[in-house]
Design a protein around this motif. Sequence first.
Motif, PDB file in Angstrom:
ATOM      1  N   ARG A 174       0.931  -1.282  -0.106  1.00 55.12           N
ATOM      2  CA  ARG A 174       0.001  -0.068  -0.056  1.00 55.12           C
ATOM      3  C   ARG A 174       0.928   1.179  -0.099  1.00 55.12           C
ATOM      4  O   ARG A 174       0.576   2.074  -0.527  1.00 55.12           O
ATOM      5  N   THR A 175       2.066   1.138   0.704  1.00 57.21           N
ATOM      6  CA  THR A 175       2.727   2.426   0.909  1.00 57.21           C
ATOM      7  C   THR A 175       3.935   2.509  -0.126  1.00 57.21           C
ATOM      8  O   THR A 175       4.404   3.616  -0.447  1.00 57.21           O
ATOM      9  N   VAL A 176       3.767   1.598  -1.296  1.00 51.98           N
ATOM     10  CA  VAL A 176       4.931   1.791  -2.149  1.00 51.98           C
ATOM     11  C   VAL A 176       4.043   2.197  -3.430  1.00 51.98           C
ATOM     12  O   VAL A 176       2.859   1.867  -3.883  1.00 51.98           O
ATOM     13  N   ARG A 177       4.739   3.314  -4.306  1.00 56.87           N
ATOM     14  CA  ARG A 177       4.080   3.534  -5.580  1.00 56.87           C
ATOM     15  C   ARG A 177       4.128   2.510  -6.473  1.00 56.87           C
ATOM     16  O   ARG A 177       4.514   1.788  -6.439  1.00 56.87           O
ATOM     17  N   PRO A 178       3.090   2.855  -7.425  1.00 55.59           N
ATOM     18  CA  PRO A 178       2.910   1.860  -8.589  1.00 55.59           C
ATOM     19  C   PRO A 178       4.538   1.802  -9.406  1.00 55.59           C
ATOM     20  O   PRO A 178       5.055   2.972  -9.630  1.00 55.59           O
ATOM     21  N   PHE A 179       5.055   0.873  -9.656  1.00 52.39           N
ATOM     22  CA  PHE A 179       6.313   0.397 -10.421  1.00 52.39           C
ATOM     23  C   PHE A 179       7.382   0.623  -9.452  1.00 52.39           C
ATOM     24  O   PHE A 179       8.563   0.584  -9.554  1.00 52.39           O
ATOM     25  N   GLY A 180       7.062   0.862  -8.061  1.00 54.70           N
ATOM     26  CA  GLY A 180       8.146   0.513  -6.990  1.00 54.70           C
ATOM     27  C   GLY A 180       8.405  -0.651  -6.748  1.00 54.70           C
ATOM     28  O   GLY A 180       7.865  -1.687  -7.220  1.00 54.70           O
ATOM     29  N   ARG A 221      16.552 -13.555  -0.553  1.00 60.09           N
ATOM     30  CA  ARG A 221      16.021 -12.497  -1.129  1.00 60.09           C
ATOM     31  C   ARG A 221      15.049 -12.336  -2.276  1.00 60.09           C
ATOM     32  O   ARG A 221      15.051 -12.957  -3.066  1.00 60.09           O
ATOM     33  N   ILE A 222      14.009 -11.888  -1.896  1.00 56.54           N
ATOM     34  CA  ILE A 222      12.829 -11.877  -2.733  1.00 56.54           C
ATOM     35  C   ILE A 222      12.325 -10.458  -3.028  1.00 56.54           C
ATOM     36  O   ILE A 222      12.131  -9.712  -2.328  1.00 56.54           O
ATOM     37  N   LEU A 223      12.413 -10.465  -4.534  1.00 56.93           N
ATOM     38  CA  LEU A 223      12.085  -9.095  -5.160  1.00 56.93           C
ATOM     39  C   LEU A 223      10.820  -8.778  -5.825  1.00 56.93           C
ATOM     40  O   LEU A 223      10.648  -9.733  -6.681  1.00 56.93           O
ATOM     41  N   MET A 224       9.910  -8.033  -5.506  1.00 54.25           N
ATOM     42  CA  MET A 224       8.382  -7.851  -5.994  1.00 54.25           C
ATOM     43  C   MET A 224       8.611  -6.507  -6.725  1.00 54.25           C
ATOM     44  O   MET A 224       8.949  -5.497  -6.054  1.00 54.25           O
ATOM     45  N   LYS A 225       7.842  -6.313  -7.840  1.00 51.68           N
ATOM     46  CA  LYS A 225       7.685  -5.101  -8.532  1.00 51.68           C
ATOM     47  C   LYS A 225       6.035  -4.710  -8.219  1.00 51.68           C
ATOM     48  O   LYS A 225       5.107  -5.511  -8.822  1.00 51.68           O
ATOM     49  N   ARG A 226       5.867  -3.383  -7.717  1.00 47.16           N
ATOM     50  CA  ARG A 226       4.520  -3.026  -7.570  1.00 47.16           C
ATOM     51  C   ARG A 226       3.864  -2.513  -8.859  1.00 47.16           C
ATOM     52  O   ARG A 226       4.548  -1.772  -9.639  1.00 47.16           O
ATOM     53  N   VAL A 227       2.700  -3.160  -9.310  1.00 50.36           N
ATOM     54  CA  VAL A 227       2.195  -2.930 -10.600  1.00 50.36           C
ATOM     55  C   VAL A 227       0.750  -2.378 -10.481  1.00 50.36           C
ATOM     56  O   VAL A 227       0.277  -1.516 -11.389  1.00 50.36           O
ATOM     57  N   SER A 228       0.064  -2.573  -9.491  1.00 46.96           N
ATOM     58  CA  SER A 228      -1.621  -2.026  -9.374  1.00 46.96           C
ATOM     59  C   SER A 228      -1.361  -0.997  -8.696  1.00 46.96           C
ATOM     60  O   SER A 228      -0.792  -0.587  -7.479  1.00 46.96           O
ATOM     61  N   SER A 229      -2.288   0.176  -9.244  1.00 46.69           N
ATOM     62  CA  SER A 229      -2.452   1.498  -8.517  1.00 46.69           C
ATOM     63  C   SER A 229      -3.760   1.363  -7.359  1.00 46.69           C
ATOM     64  O   SER A 229      -3.835   2.415  -6.903  1.00 46.69           O
ATOM     65  N   ARG A 230      -4.267   0.481  -7.346  1.00 43.87           N
ATOM     66  CA  ARG A 230      -5.277   0.344  -6.568  1.00 43.87           C
ATOM     67  C   ARG A 230      -4.788   0.338  -4.941  1.00 43.87           C
ATOM     68  O   ARG A 230      -3.953  -0.168  -4.589  1.00 43.87           O
TER      69      ARG A 230
END
Length: 230
Positions: A174-180, A221-230
Amino acid sequence: MERHVRLFLNKLSFASIAIASLTLLLLFLQTPQTCIPPNSPPKPHLKFPKSSCDSTPRQILSVDKKNKRLWSTKLWHNNLSSFLNFFHALRDLGLLHNHTKVLCVSAGAGHEVMALSQMGLLDVTGVELVDSPPLVTRADPHNLPFFDHAFDLAFSAHLAEALFPSRFVSEMERTVRPFGSCVVVVEECGDDEVREIVGLFTKSRFVNSVNVTLTGLKMTRILMKRVSSR
């Protein structure tokens, strides 16, 4: 006959009360053996506390002095160096720049916050249930006090200790911007465990998982990319 017995018992009761009162008074006036006489020389083994009766004020260390002691230990320097190496690898991936806004969730005493700051990042926030000023402020990782999309990257090395892992991850997202990015480090695990952790992220896509060493421990280490803007 009964009258004499009653009088005897009354006298016995009064005598008992008098003796008890006198005993309590003597105990009150007598200095306990556990107390140190006022003029006795100090003894090395009684520096703190001097005794159970010592009411002299204790020296309370300031936050600056506590931090100076903590940050000068070998353990702190070793852990700090480990986090520096870890974050340098993220910077090589293009995830960290001087102006990247980073949130460290469940940051403990703040090793990761100090490491990122030493790398030149200008906006690093560390939160934990118990604050460790000036590096870490108090906040519930399951209910972060930040606006949506406030950070470019969220990091945590303590997801496995979360009381409610799905809520913990949801707040990171929630606190990470889209594509963060969201980065978590867990005890070294296989593909099945990685898939289980990735499944907690409902607004991000999986990028990769890499085995690393952090603070002397084998981790993943697990890396995820934020994609949804919801």
